[in-house]
Motif scaffolding. Structure first.
Motif, PDB file in Angstrom:
ATOM      1  N   UNK A  73      42.618  49.283  49.872  1.00  0.00           N
ATOM      2  CA  UNK A  73      41.941  50.008  48.785  1.00  0.00           C
ATOM      3  C   UNK A  73      42.880  50.163  47.596  1.00  0.00           C
ATOM      4  N   UNK A  74      44.158  50.435  47.852  1.00  0.00           N
ATOM      5  CA  UNK A  74      45.131  50.558  46.763  1.00  0.00           C
ATOM      6  C   UNK A  74      45.220  49.252  45.967  1.00  0.00           C
ATOM      7  N   UNK A  75      45.148  48.116  46.654  1.00  0.00           N
ATOM      8  CA  UNK A  75      45.179  46.823  45.955  1.00  0.00           C
ATOM      9  C   UNK A  75      43.907  46.624  45.130  1.00  0.00           C
ATOM     10  N   UNK A  76      42.771  47.004  45.682  1.00  0.00           N
ATOM     11  CA  UNK A  76      41.514  46.883  44.934  1.00  0.00           C
ATOM     12  C   UNK A  76      41.551  47.745  43.672  1.00  0.00           C
ATOM     13  N   UNK A  77      42.081  48.948  43.784  1.00  0.00           N
ATOM     14  CA  UNK A  77      42.189  49.830  42.624  1.00  0.00           C
ATOM     15  C   UNK A  77      43.128  49.214  41.591  1.00  0.00           C
ATOM     16  N   UNK A  78      44.248  48.665  42.050  1.00  0.00           N
ATOM     17  CA  UNK A  78      45.229  48.051  41.141  1.00  0.00           C
ATOM     18  C   UNK A  78      44.616  46.894  40.366  1.00  0.00           C
ATOM     19  N   UNK A  79      43.925  45.998  41.061  1.00  0.00           N
ATOM     20  CA  UNK A  79      43.351  44.833  40.387  1.00  0.00           C
ATOM     21  C   UNK A  79      42.089  45.191  39.602  1.00  0.00           C
ATOM     22  N   UNK A  80      41.348  46.184  40.054  1.00  0.00           N
ATOM     23  CA  UNK A  80      40.201  46.645  39.287  1.00  0.00           C
ATOM     24  C   UNK A  80      40.626  47.227  37.949  1.00  0.00           C
ATOM     25  N   UNK A  81      41.760  47.906  37.928  1.00  0.00           N
ATOM     26  CA  UNK A  81      42.276  48.474  36.678  1.00  0.00           C
ATOM     27  C   UNK A  81      42.808  47.388  35.744  1.00  0.00           C
ATOM     28  N   UNK A  82      43.063  46.200  36.282  1.00  0.00           N
ATOM     29  CA  UNK A  82      43.651  45.108  35.494  1.00  0.00           C
ATOM     30  C   UNK A  82      42.666  43.966  35.265  1.00  0.00           C
ATOM     31  N   UNK A  83      41.365  44.269  35.267  1.00  0.00           N
ATOM     32  CA  UNK A  83      40.378  43.211  35.026  1.00  0.00           C
ATOM     33  C   UNK A  83      40.764  42.413  33.789  1.00  0.00           C
ATOM     34  N   UNK A  84      40.811  41.087  33.882  1.00  0.00           N
ATOM     35  CA  UNK A  84      41.246  40.302  32.733  1.00  0.00           C
ATOM     36  C   UNK A  84      40.179  40.158  31.646  1.00  0.00           C
ATOM     37  N   UNK A  85      38.912  40.308  32.018  1.00  0.00           N
ATOM     38  CA  UNK A  85      37.809  40.175  31.063  1.00  0.00           C
ATOM     39  C   UNK A  85      36.677  41.092  31.507  1.00  0.00           C
ATOM     40  N   UNK A  86      35.745  41.367  30.613  1.00  0.00           N
ATOM     41  CA  UNK A  86      34.640  42.266  30.976  1.00  0.00           C
ATOM     42  C   UNK A  86      33.707  41.667  32.024  1.00  0.00           C
ATOM     43  N   UNK A  87      33.694  40.366  32.177  1.00  0.00           N
ATOM     44  CA  UNK A  87      32.814  39.717  33.152  1.00  0.00           C
ATOM     45  C   UNK A  87      33.459  39.576  34.533  1.00  0.00           C
ATOM     46  N   UNK A  88      34.774  39.688  34.621  1.00  0.00           N
ATOM     47  CA  UNK A  88      35.466  39.502  35.905  1.00  0.00           C
ATOM     48  C   UNK A  88      35.104  40.647  36.851  1.00  0.00           C
ATOM     49  N   UNK A  89      35.081  40.348  38.153  1.00  0.00           N
ATOM     50  CA  UNK A  89      34.559  41.330  39.096  1.00  0.00           C
ATOM     51  C   UNK A  89      35.000  41.040  40.530  1.00  0.00           C
TER      52      UNK A  89
END
Length: 165
Positions: A73-89
């Motif tokens: 979950x910590x990794x998901x939060x980290x990468x979710x906060x660093x979305x490279x573009x508005x469409x990335x998911x």
């Protein structure tokens, strides 16, 4: 622009029990948007078409997931906060319902004991952002793959080295 987590619910039970089913979900926290209600399947399937028109650049990675540990979950939060573009998911599809009632060796798909099918996708309309979305997707995948079941749904895969699948 505010980053958010979205949950798309699908309930296939009796309509007279739907509201009771969603009571604890709605009690957890007030959602920013709540479109839960009767909806024809084609409407659900096309709900995000305007946000994801044809012609976008896409790069995918995927895994099956059995459990969500605190570290994952910590990794998901980290990468979710660093979305490279508005469409990335990143999507997680629950697969622990009817799919799990078929034996692991009864069909070509044998990860029926997993709880989720996860897909991480870098998406952008601008080809100039190709490396940005690929790098984010690969890095995200590399960070969460150790917490996975080790396989992925084939329709969610791009060209990957066999050792990474």
């Amino acid at each position: 622009m505010k980053k958010m987590c979205g949950v798309v619910w699908a309930y296939a039970g009796p309509q007279d029990k739907a509201e009771k089913t969603f009571e604890p979900i709605r009690a957890f926290k007030k959602p920013s948007l709540d479109f839960v209600g009767p909806l024809p399947q084609p409407a659900l399937q096309s709900m995000f078409d305007a946000i994801y028109p044809p012609g976008l650049q896409w790069y995918w990675r995927a895994d099956f997931v059995n459990e969500l540990s605190d570290d994952a979950i910590a990794q998901h939060v980290r990468f979710g906060a660093a979305l490279p573009t508005m469409h990335s998911t990143m999507h997680m599809y629950p697969i622990n319902g009817a799919a799990a009632r078929v034996g692991k060796n009864d069909t070509a798909w044998n990860y029926r004991d997993s709880n989720w099918a996860q897909v991480t996708v870098g998406v952008d309309p601008d080809p100039a952002n190709k490396e940005k979305i690929i790098s984010w997707t690969k890095s995200y995948y590399d960070a969460v793959h150790p917490y996975s079941a080790g396989g992925a749904y084939v329709n969610f895969l791009m060209a990957m080295k066999a050792k990474n699948v």
